[in-house]
Design an enzyme around this catalytic site. Structure first.
Site, PDB file in Angstrom:
ATOM      1  N   ASP A   1      78.147 -88.142  35.469  1.00 31.21           N
ATOM      2  CA  ASP A   1      78.217 -86.826  34.841  1.00 31.21           C
ATOM      3  C   ASP A   1      78.359 -85.778  35.953  1.00 31.21           C
ATOM      4  O   ASP A   1      77.504 -85.696  36.835  1.00 31.21           O
ATOM      5  CB  ASP A   1      76.920 -86.615  34.056  1.00 31.21           C
ATOM      6  CG  ASP A   1      76.821 -85.243  33.404  1.00 31.21           C
ATOM      7  OD1 ASP A   1      77.684 -84.374  33.645  1.00 31.21           O
ATOM      8  OD2 ASP A   1      75.855 -85.044  32.646  1.00 31.21           O
TER       9      ASP A   1
ATOM     10  N   VAL B   1      84.043 -81.963  29.253  1.00 31.76           N
ATOM     11  CA  VAL B   1      83.347 -81.590  30.483  1.00 31.76           C
ATOM     12  C   VAL B   1      83.046 -80.084  30.508  1.00 31.76           C
ATOM     13  O   VAL B   1      82.019 -79.651  31.041  1.00 31.76           O
ATOM     14  CB  VAL B   1      84.146 -82.079  31.726  1.00 31.76           C
ATOM     15  CG1 VAL B   1      85.443 -81.332  31.928  1.00 31.76           C
ATOM     16  CG2 VAL B   1      83.282 -82.017  32.975  1.00 31.76           C
ATOM     17  N   ASP B   2      83.907 -79.289  29.902  1.00 32.46           N
ATOM     18  CA  ASP B   2      83.696 -77.833  29.816  1.00 32.46           C
ATOM     19  C   ASP B   2      82.380 -77.536  29.074  1.00 32.46           C
ATOM     20  O   ASP B   2      81.527 -76.765  29.548  1.00 32.46           O
ATOM     21  CB  ASP B   2      84.901 -77.233  29.064  1.00 32.46           C
ATOM     22  CG  ASP B   2      85.035 -75.727  29.209  1.00 32.46           C
ATOM     23  OD1 ASP B   2      84.251 -75.124  29.963  1.00 32.46           O
ATOM     24  OD2 ASP B   2      85.940 -75.153  28.560  1.00 32.46           O
TER      25      ASP B   2
ATOM     26  N   THR C   1      92.658 -85.447  31.067  1.00 31.64           N
ATOM     27  CA  THR C   1      92.738 -86.810  30.498  1.00 31.64           C
ATOM     28  C   THR C   1      91.886 -87.011  29.249  1.00 31.64           C
ATOM     29  O   THR C   1      91.759 -88.138  28.760  1.00 31.64           O
ATOM     30  CB  THR C   1      92.366 -87.888  31.546  1.00 31.64           C
ATOM     31  OG1 THR C   1      90.980 -87.751  31.893  1.00 31.64           O
ATOM     32  CG2 THR C   1      93.235 -87.785  32.778  1.00 31.64           C
TER      33      THR C   1
ATOM     34  N   VAL D   1      90.779 -84.242  25.907  1.00 27.44           N
ATOM     35  CA  VAL D   1      91.388 -83.498  24.792  1.00 27.44           C
ATOM     36  C   VAL D   1      92.879 -83.215  25.048  1.00 27.44           C
ATOM     37  O   VAL D   1      93.688 -83.228  24.117  1.00 27.44           O
ATOM     38  CB  VAL D   1      90.630 -82.164  24.591  1.00 27.44           C
ATOM     39  CG1 VAL D   1      91.311 -81.287  23.559  1.00 27.44           C
ATOM     40  CG2 VAL D   1      89.189 -82.429  24.162  1.00 27.44           C
TER      41      VAL D   1
HETATM   42  N1  AR6 Z   1      81.257 -85.223  33.553  1.00 23.84           N
HETATM   43  C1  AR6 Z   1      82.435 -85.668  34.043  1.00 23.84           C
HETATM   44  N2  AR6 Z   1      83.521 -85.896  33.287  1.00 23.84           N
HETATM   45  C2  AR6 Z   1      83.402 -85.671  31.957  1.00 23.84           C
HETATM   46  C3  AR6 Z   1      82.211 -85.197  31.353  1.00 23.84           C
HETATM   47  C4  AR6 Z   1      81.108 -84.975  32.221  1.00 23.84           C
HETATM   48  N3  AR6 Z   1      79.934 -84.527  31.755  1.00 23.84           N
HETATM   49  N4  AR6 Z   1      82.426 -85.076  30.017  1.00 23.84           N
HETATM   50  C5  AR6 Z   1      83.698 -85.471  29.791  1.00 23.84           C
HETATM   51  N5  AR6 Z   1      84.287 -85.832  30.948  1.00 23.84           N
HETATM   52  P1  AR6 Z   1      88.142 -83.001  28.681  1.00 23.84           P
HETATM   53  P2  AR6 Z   1      90.813 -81.842  29.197  1.00 23.84           P
HETATM   54  C6  AR6 Z   1      85.671 -86.331  31.209  1.00 23.84           C
HETATM   55  O1  AR6 Z   1      88.470 -83.266  27.258  1.00 23.84           O
HETATM   56  O2  AR6 Z   1      91.465 -83.096  28.752  1.00 23.84           O
HETATM   57  C7  AR6 Z   1      87.811 -78.633  26.483  1.00 23.84           C
HETATM   58  O3  AR6 Z   1      87.503 -78.324  25.169  1.00 23.84           O
HETATM   59  C8  AR6 Z   1      86.441 -86.958  30.076  1.00 23.84           C
HETATM   60  O4  AR6 Z   1      86.074 -88.335  29.917  1.00 23.84           O
HETATM   61  O5  AR6 Z   1      86.806 -82.494  29.009  1.00 23.84           O
HETATM   62  O6  AR6 Z   1      91.262 -81.197  30.480  1.00 23.84           O
HETATM   63  C9  AR6 Z   1      88.337 -77.435  27.259  1.00 23.84           C
HETATM   64  O7  AR6 Z   1      87.740 -76.238  26.840  1.00 23.84           O
HETATM   65  C10 AR6 Z   1      87.870 -86.834  30.585  1.00 23.84           C
HETATM   66  O8  AR6 Z   1      88.218 -87.937  31.414  1.00 23.84           O
HETATM   67  O9  AR6 Z   1      89.207 -81.968  29.346  1.00 23.84           O
HETATM   68  C11 AR6 Z   1      89.787 -77.455  26.946  1.00 23.84           C
HETATM   69  O10 AR6 Z   1      90.059 -76.840  25.699  1.00 23.84           O
HETATM   70  C12 AR6 Z   1      87.848 -85.581  31.441  1.00 23.84           C
HETATM   71  O11 AR6 Z   1      86.460 -85.217  31.579  1.00 23.84           O
HETATM   72  C13 AR6 Z   1      90.111 -78.932  26.860  1.00 23.84           C
HETATM   73  O12 AR6 Z   1      88.886 -79.568  26.505  1.00 23.84           O
HETATM   74  C14 AR6 Z   1      88.610 -84.412  30.872  1.00 23.84           C
HETATM   75  O13 AR6 Z   1      88.406 -84.366  29.454  1.00 23.84           O
HETATM   76  C15 AR6 Z   1      90.557 -79.479  28.173  1.00 23.84           C
HETATM   77  O14 AR6 Z   1      90.962 -80.806  28.011  1.00 23.84           O
END
Ligand code: AR6
Length: 173
Positions: free
Chosen positions: A11, A34-35, A123, A125
């Site tokens: 995380d 992650v956001d 990778t 959403v």
């Molecule tokens: N620590 C590390 N990586 C994580 C965590 C964490 N706590 N949680 C999820 N991931 P995403 P995107 C990984 O969807 O595709 C948001 O709503 C996850 O497994 O977080 O860039 C934003 O506001 C994946 O591999 O981001 C935007 O609207 C990676 O983080 C949108 O999502 C990215 O997944 C951005 O989409």
């Protein structure tokens, strides 16, 4: 040089580094994935700073990055970058993703950041194919690190097993 790059599974909010990178959206107003995790763990100060940035410069375009403090996080800073939404690959998604890593590292360097952790931007959403995203991330940071001697440690924090395996097999190849 690659000795400075580490791949870990976990995380990103828990990492003891100077800066962590957030995979945000253009509004900088938080979201899921992650956001959401970063804003939950970091507390409301981060969102307040994001609001001030948007009031000053407007939305953050894809490929660019802005910086806030880390609020309650162990990291001193959060660098918010906006990845591309995958749209089949013909909308400059690869270039925009590369810009995320490059611009985040350059912004970090101007804030005396010596250690930084990246998530696997786009990778989740945003549906960027994981193998191609891993190639772009590793190629870009290796290139930028050759010009950034001050960066001592760069972590890729992989949340899911697919990404962890992809990055691990690519790092030394
Ligand atoms: N620590 C590390 N990586 C994580 C965590 C964490 N706590 N949680 C999820 N991931 P995403 P995107 C990984 O969807 O595709 C948001 O709503 C996850 O497994 O977080 O860039 C934003 O506001 C994946 O591999 O981001 C935007 O609207 C990676 O983080 C949108 O999502 C990215 O997944 C951005 O989409």
């Amino acid at each position: 040089m690659t000795a400075r790059i580490e791949i870990i599974r976990g995380d990103i909010t828990q990492q003891n580094v100077d800066a962590i990178v957030n995979a945000a959206n253009t509004s900088l107003m938080g979201g899921s994935g992650v956001d959401g995790a970063i804003h939950r763990a970091g507390g409301p100060a981060i969102l307040e700073e994001c609001r001030a940035i948007v009031a000053r410069q407007g939305k953050c375009p894809a490929g660019e990055a802005v910086i806030t403090t880390g609020g309650l996080l162990p990291a001193r800073f959060v660098i918010h970058t906006v990845g591309p939404v995958w749209n089949g690959g013909k909308k400059k998604e690869a270039m925009v993703l590369s810009n995320c890593y490059r611009n985040s590292l350059q912004l970090a360097a101007t804030h005396a950041v010596n250690s930084i952790a990246f998530p696997n931007i786009s990778t989740g959403v945003y549906r960027f194919p994981k193998p191609e995203a891993a190639d772009i991330a590793l190629t870009t940071v290796k290139e930028v690190l050759t010009q950034l001697e001050s960066m001592e440690r760069l972590l890729f924090v992989c949340f899911d097993e697919d990404n962890y395996n992809l990055y691990s097999s690519r790092l030394n190849s």
